[in-house]
Design a protein around this motif. Structure first.
Motif, mmCIF file in Angstrom:
data_model
loop_
_atom_site.group_PDB
_atom_site.id
_atom_site.type_symbol
_atom_site.label_atom_id
_atom_site.label_comp_id
_atom_site.label_asym_id
_atom_site.label_seq_id
_atom_site.Cartn_x
_atom_site.Cartn_y
_atom_site.Cartn_z
ATOM 1 N N GLY A 142 0.795 -1.219 0.000
ATOM 2 C CA GLY A 142 0.000 0.000 0.000
ATOM 3 C C GLY A 142 0.830 1.274 0.000
ATOM 4 N N ALA A 143 2.147 1.173 0.144
ATOM 5 C CA ALA A 143 3.003 2.363 0.140
ATOM 6 C C ALA A 143 3.343 2.730 -1.298
ATOM 7 N N LYS A 144 3.481 4.027 -1.544
ATOM 8 C CA LYS A 144 3.790 4.506 -2.877
ATOM 9 C C LYS A 144 5.240 4.970 -2.917
ATOM 10 N N ARG A 145 5.915 4.635 -3.981
ATOM 11 C CA ARG A 145 7.321 5.000 -4.113
ATOM 12 C C ARG A 145 7.443 6.497 -4.360
ATOM 13 N N VAL A 146 8.362 7.140 -3.677
ATOM 14 C CA VAL A 146 8.602 8.568 -3.844
ATOM 15 C C VAL A 146 9.705 8.732 -4.881
ATOM 16 N N LYS A 147 9.405 9.493 -5.930
ATOM 17 C CA LYS A 147 10.399 9.709 -6.981
ATOM 18 C C LYS A 147 11.437 10.716 -6.519
ATOM 19 N N GLU A 148 12.648 10.539 -7.001
ATOM 20 C CA GLU A 148 13.697 11.497 -6.713
ATOM 21 C C GLU A 148 13.537 12.693 -7.649
ATOM 22 N N ASP A 149 14.265 13.776 -7.351
ATOM 23 C CA ASP A 149 14.094 15.019 -8.101
ATOM 24 C C ASP A 149 14.489 14.896 -9.567
ATOM 25 N N TRP A 150 15.442 14.053 -9.871
ATOM 26 C CA TRP A 150 15.954 13.977 -11.231
ATOM 27 C C TRP A 150 15.115 13.069 -12.127
ATOM 28 N N GLU A 151 14.272 12.235 -11.571
ATOM 29 C CA GLU A 151 13.550 11.245 -12.373
ATOM 30 C C GLU A 151 12.546 11.843 -13.362
ATOM 31 N N PRO A 152 11.675 12.790 -12.966
ATOM 32 C CA PRO A 152 10.766 13.365 -13.981
ATOM 33 C C PRO A 152 11.510 14.125 -15.064
ATOM 34 N N LEU A 153 12.559 14.837 -14.669
ATOM 35 C CA LEU A 153 13.353 15.575 -15.656
ATOM 36 C C LEU A 153 13.972 14.617 -16.663
ATOM 37 N N MET A 154 14.484 13.508 -16.188
ATOM 38 C CA MET A 154 15.085 12.519 -17.075
ATOM 39 C C MET A 154 14.018 11.911 -17.995
ATOM 40 N N PHE A 155 12.873 11.576 -17.421
ATOM 41 C CA PHE A 155 11.820 10.946 -18.214
ATOM 42 C C PHE A 155 11.312 11.883 -19.305
ATOM 43 N N TYR A 156 10.885 13.087 -18.918
ATOM 44 C CA TYR A 156 10.316 13.998 -19.901
ATOM 45 C C TYR A 156 11.386 14.596 -20.806
ATOM 46 N N GLY A 157 12.548 14.857 -20.269
ATOM 47 C CA GLY A 157 13.612 15.433 -21.079
ATOM 48 C C GLY A 157 14.166 14.454 -22.093
ATOM 49 N N PHE A 158 14.471 13.249 -21.647
ATOM 50 C CA PHE A 158 15.065 12.255 -22.543
ATOM 51 C C PHE A 158 14.060 11.781 -23.586
ATOM 52 N N PHE A 159 12.903 11.324 -23.140
ATOM 53 C CA PHE A 159 11.939 10.787 -24.093
ATOM 54 C C PHE A 159 11.298 11.896 -24.939
ATOM 55 N N GLY A 160 11.149 13.075 -24.373
ATOM 56 C CA GLY A 160 10.634 14.201 -25.158
ATOM 57 C C GLY A 160 11.596 14.596 -26.266
ATOM 58 N N SER A 161 12.893 14.602 -25.944
ATOM 59 C CA SER A 161 13.870 14.936 -26.985
ATOM 60 C C SER A 161 13.959 13.827 -28.029
ATOM 61 N N MET A 162 13.735 12.591 -27.647
ATOM 62 C CA MET A 162 13.721 11.497 -28.621
ATOM 63 C C MET A 162 12.537 11.641 -29.585
ATOM 64 N N VAL A 163 11.376 11.996 -29.061
ATOM 65 C CA VAL A 163 10.194 12.198 -29.920
ATOM 66 C C VAL A 163 10.417 13.395 -30.847
ATOM 67 N N PHE A 164 10.963 14.482 -30.304
ATOM 68 C CA PHE A 164 11.239 15.674 -31.110
ATOM 69 C C PHE A 164 12.271 15.375 -32.196
ATOM 70 N N GLY A 165 13.318 14.642 -31.862
ATOM 71 C CA GLY A 165 14.342 14.283 -32.844
ATOM 72 C C GLY A 165 13.796 13.376 -33.929
#
Length: 104
Positions: free
Chosen positions: A44-67
């Motif tokens: 029932g506990a939810k994992r807490v994301k670290e600060d760099w994880e959303p930036l990595m997800f949206y930045g990396f995959f967003g740049s892949m889609v844009f490229g």
């Protein structure tokens, strides 16, 4: 040794390439048996994301889609395509048929 020679032998570059060893740091993290070193969460506990994880997800995959979109929609600058279009335009200007008719 002259003063000029001493000046050139004491450059910061020479000091920068020296290998410095030492310190009392452990070379690696000891294995814990858990994936990525994270203990399993309680039910029932939810994992807490670290600060760099959303930036990595949206930045990396967003740049892949844009490229991918840039590569897909880039203009055709091939010399063969240019020559084909140029020959087609010249033939049309002379009044020749550009399309080949199927012979039976």
């Amino acid at each position: 040794m002259s003063a000029i020679a001493r000046t050139f032998t004491r450059t910061p570059f020479r000091r920068a390439i020296q290998i410095r060893r030492g310190g009392h740091h452990e070379g690696y993290n000891q294995p814990t048996g858990y994936l990525f070193g994270e203990k399993p969460l309680a039910p029932g506990a939810k994992r807490v994301k670290e600060d760099w994880e959303p930036l990595m997800f949206y930045g990396f995959f967003g740049s892949m889609v844009f490229g991918t979109a840039l590569v897909y929609y880039k203009p055709d600058t091939n010399v063969h395509t240019w020559a084909y279009r140029e020959a087609k335009a010249r033939m049309a200007a002379r009044g020749e048929t550009v399309e080949y008719k199927k012979q039976e």
